[in-house]
Write a protein that holds these residues in place. Structure first.
Motif, PDB file in Angstrom:
ATOM      1  N   TYR A 186      -7.274   5.271 -11.818  1.00  0.00           N
ATOM      2  CA  TYR A 186      -6.193   4.602 -11.089  1.00  0.00           C
ATOM      3  C   TYR A 186      -6.747   3.732  -9.972  1.00  0.00           C
ATOM      4  CZ  TYR A 186      -3.563   7.987 -13.741  1.00  0.00           C
ATOM      5  OH  TYR A 186      -3.054   8.740 -14.761  1.00  0.00           O
ATOM      6  N   TRP A 187      -7.834   4.181  -9.376  1.00  0.00           N
ATOM      7  CA  TRP A 187      -8.488   3.358  -8.353  1.00  0.00           C
ATOM      8  C   TRP A 187      -8.980   2.070  -8.977  1.00  0.00           C
ATOM      9  CZ3 TRP A 187     -11.961   7.950  -6.454  1.00  0.00           C
ATOM     10  CH2 TRP A 187     -11.152   8.902  -5.821  1.00  0.00           C
ATOM     11  N   ALA A 188      -9.486   2.159 -10.196  1.00  0.00           N
ATOM     12  CA  ALA A 188      -9.941   0.950 -10.905  1.00  0.00           C
ATOM     13  C   ALA A 188      -8.756   0.014 -11.164  1.00  0.00           C
ATOM     14  CB  ALA A 188     -10.626   1.320 -12.217  1.00  0.00           C
ATOM     15  N   GLN A 189      -7.607   0.572 -11.492  1.00  0.00           N
ATOM     16  CA  GLN A 189      -6.416  -0.260 -11.680  1.00  0.00           C
ATOM     17  C   GLN A 189      -6.037  -0.950 -10.375  1.00  0.00           C
ATOM     18  OE1 GLN A 189      -4.187   2.979 -13.990  1.00  0.00           O
ATOM     19  NE2 GLN A 189      -3.233   1.072 -14.700  1.00  0.00           N
ATOM     20  N   TRP A 190      -6.141  -0.208  -9.265  1.00  0.00           N
ATOM     21  CA  TRP A 190      -5.833  -0.829  -7.976  1.00  0.00           C
ATOM     22  C   TRP A 190      -6.817  -1.952  -7.660  1.00  0.00           C
ATOM     23  CZ3 TRP A 190      -1.470  -1.236  -5.898  1.00  0.00           C
ATOM     24  CH2 TRP A 190      -0.528  -0.217  -5.961  1.00  0.00           C
ATOM     25  N   ASP A 191      -8.080  -1.744  -7.983  1.00  0.00           N
ATOM     26  CA  ASP A 191      -9.066  -2.819  -7.793  1.00  0.00           C
ATOM     27  C   ASP A 191      -8.626  -4.087  -8.515  1.00  0.00           C
ATOM     28  OD1 ASP A 191     -11.076  -1.648  -6.190  1.00  0.00           O
ATOM     29  OD2 ASP A 191     -11.997  -0.685  -7.932  1.00  0.00           O
ATOM     30  N   THR A 192      -8.204  -3.924  -9.763  1.00  0.00           N
ATOM     31  CA  THR A 192      -7.764  -5.060 -10.579  1.00  0.00           C
ATOM     32  C   THR A 192      -6.532  -5.709  -9.978  1.00  0.00           C
ATOM     33  OG1 THR A 192      -8.684  -4.044 -12.563  1.00  0.00           O
ATOM     34  CG2 THR A 192      -7.000  -5.743 -12.888  1.00  0.00           C
ATOM     35  N   LEU A 193      -5.566  -4.906  -9.571  1.00  0.00           N
ATOM     36  CA  LEU A 193      -4.331  -5.448  -8.987  1.00  0.00           C
ATOM     37  C   LEU A 193      -4.626  -6.201  -7.695  1.00  0.00           C
ATOM     38  CD1 LEU A 193      -1.982  -2.379  -9.563  1.00  0.00           C
ATOM     39  CD2 LEU A 193      -1.944  -4.545 -10.809  1.00  0.00           C
ATOM     40  N   ILE A 194      -5.437  -5.604  -6.834  1.00  0.00           N
ATOM     41  CA  ILE A 194      -5.772  -6.247  -5.554  1.00  0.00           C
ATOM     42  C   ILE A 194      -6.487  -7.574  -5.802  1.00  0.00           C
ATOM     43  CG2 ILE A 194      -7.207  -6.045  -3.483  1.00  0.00           C
ATOM     44  CD1 ILE A 194      -6.460  -3.007  -3.499  1.00  0.00           C
ATOM     45  N   ALA A 195      -7.374  -7.604  -6.769  1.00  0.00           N
ATOM     46  CA  ALA A 195      -8.097  -8.839  -7.095  1.00  0.00           C
ATOM     47  C   ALA A 195      -7.150  -9.944  -7.564  1.00  0.00           C
ATOM     48  CB  ALA A 195      -9.155  -8.563  -8.162  1.00  0.00           C
ATOM     49  N   VAL A 233       0.225  -6.828  -6.485  1.00  0.00           N
ATOM     50  CA  VAL A 233       0.237  -5.524  -5.812  1.00  0.00           C
ATOM     51  C   VAL A 233       1.662  -5.125  -5.446  1.00  0.00           C
ATOM     52  CG1 VAL A 233      -0.478  -4.303  -3.714  1.00  0.00           C
ATOM     53  CG2 VAL A 233      -2.124  -5.706  -4.972  1.00  0.00           C
ATOM     54  N   VAL A 234       2.401  -6.046  -4.870  1.00  0.00           N
ATOM     55  CA  VAL A 234       3.781  -5.777  -4.472  1.00  0.00           C
ATOM     56  C   VAL A 234       4.636  -5.423  -5.692  1.00  0.00           C
ATOM     57  CG1 VAL A 234       5.861  -6.929  -3.571  1.00  0.00           C
ATOM     58  CG2 VAL A 234       3.692  -7.051  -2.316  1.00  0.00           C
ATOM     59  N   THR A 235       4.426  -6.115  -6.786  1.00  0.00           N
ATOM     60  CA  THR A 235       5.162  -5.805  -8.014  1.00  0.00           C
ATOM     61  C   THR A 235       4.883  -4.369  -8.458  1.00  0.00           C
ATOM     62  OG1 THR A 235       5.189  -8.113  -8.703  1.00  0.00           O
ATOM     63  CG2 THR A 235       5.490  -6.462 -10.433  1.00  0.00           C
ATOM     64  N   ALA A 236       3.632  -3.954  -8.384  1.00  0.00           N
ATOM     65  CA  ALA A 236       3.278  -2.574  -8.753  1.00  0.00           C
ATOM     66  C   ALA A 236       3.923  -1.572  -7.800  1.00  0.00           C
ATOM     67  CB  ALA A 236       1.764  -2.405  -8.765  1.00  0.00           C
ATOM     68  N   LEU A 237       3.901  -1.869  -6.509  1.00  0.00           N
ATOM     69  CA  LEU A 237       4.478  -0.948  -5.529  1.00  0.00           C
ATOM     70  C   LEU A 237       5.988  -0.818  -5.688  1.00  0.00           C
ATOM     71  CD1 LEU A 237       2.479  -1.922  -2.317  1.00  0.00           C
ATOM     72  CD2 LEU A 237       2.239   0.165  -3.700  1.00  0.00           C
ATOM     73  N   ARG A 238       6.629  -1.874  -6.112  1.00  0.00           N
ATOM     74  CA  ARG A 238       8.089  -1.849  -6.264  1.00  0.00           C
ATOM     75  C   ARG A 238       8.538  -1.527  -7.686  1.00  0.00           C
ATOM     76  NH1 ARG A 238       8.953  -6.949  -2.351  1.00  0.00           N
ATOM     77  NH2 ARG A 238       9.269  -5.755  -0.434  1.00  0.00           N
ATOM     78  N   GLY A 239       7.593  -1.325  -8.581  1.00  0.00           N
ATOM     79  CA  GLY A 239       7.919  -1.068  -9.977  1.00  0.00           C
ATOM     80  C   GLY A 239       8.714   0.215 -10.160  1.00  0.00           C
ATOM     81  N   SER A 287       1.095   7.010  -6.418  1.00  0.00           N
ATOM     82  CA  SER A 287       0.554   8.295  -5.963  1.00  0.00           C
ATOM     83  C   SER A 287      -0.917   8.179  -5.561  1.00  0.00           C
ATOM     84  CB  SER A 287       0.733   9.367  -7.040  1.00  0.00           C
ATOM     85  OG  SER A 287      -0.165   9.173  -8.107  1.00  0.00           O
ATOM     86  N   CYS A 288      -1.567   7.105  -5.974  1.00  0.00           N
ATOM     87  CA  CYS A 288      -2.987   6.866  -5.643  1.00  0.00           C
ATOM     88  C   CYS A 288      -3.160   5.562  -4.875  1.00  0.00           C
ATOM     89  CB  CYS A 288      -3.816   6.789  -6.925  1.00  0.00           C
ATOM     90  SG  CYS A 288      -3.726   8.224  -7.971  1.00  0.00           S
TER      91      CYS A 288
END
Length: 99
Positions: free
Chosen positions: A48-57, A63-69, A79-80
């Motif tokens: 999941y951290w790797a997914q966050w790396d990809t989203l942040i990049a 990122v906002v879309t993921a947070l509001r999904g 959760s991560c």
């Protein structure tokens, strides 16, 4: 936290990220991910951290879309989420009291 409070909390985090023109909060998220990796190599959350790396990049909008999904995947990612301290403890408690 109730489901409503949780949603409001992540909306507030997303709002802060959207209004952070300098990108400081996204960079802090990257730093947090790096710290977690150093402290917990091989952790179950690593994927999941790797997914966050990809989203942040990909930038703040992604990122906002993921947070509001509303999907289960978004729930798991939140959760991560590496955005510690974007909302203060006092703000979080206020949100809990209000909702």
């Amino acid at each position: 936290m109730s489901q409503r409070s949780t949603r409001l909390y992540w909306d507030l985090v997303a709002d802060r990220l959207e209004t952070d023109a300098s990108g400081t909060l996204l960079r802090r998220g990257q730093v947090q991910l790096e710290q977690w990796r150093r402290a917990r190599p091989g952790a179950a959350s690593e994927r999941y951290w790797a997914q966050w790396d990809t989203l942040i990049a990909q930038g703040v909008r992604v990122v906002v879309t993921a947070l509001r999904g509303t999907s289960e995947e978004s729930d798991t990612l939140r959760s991560c989420a590496p955005f510690l301290g974007v909302v203060t403890n006092q703000e979080r408690w206020n949100l809990l009291r209000e909702h």
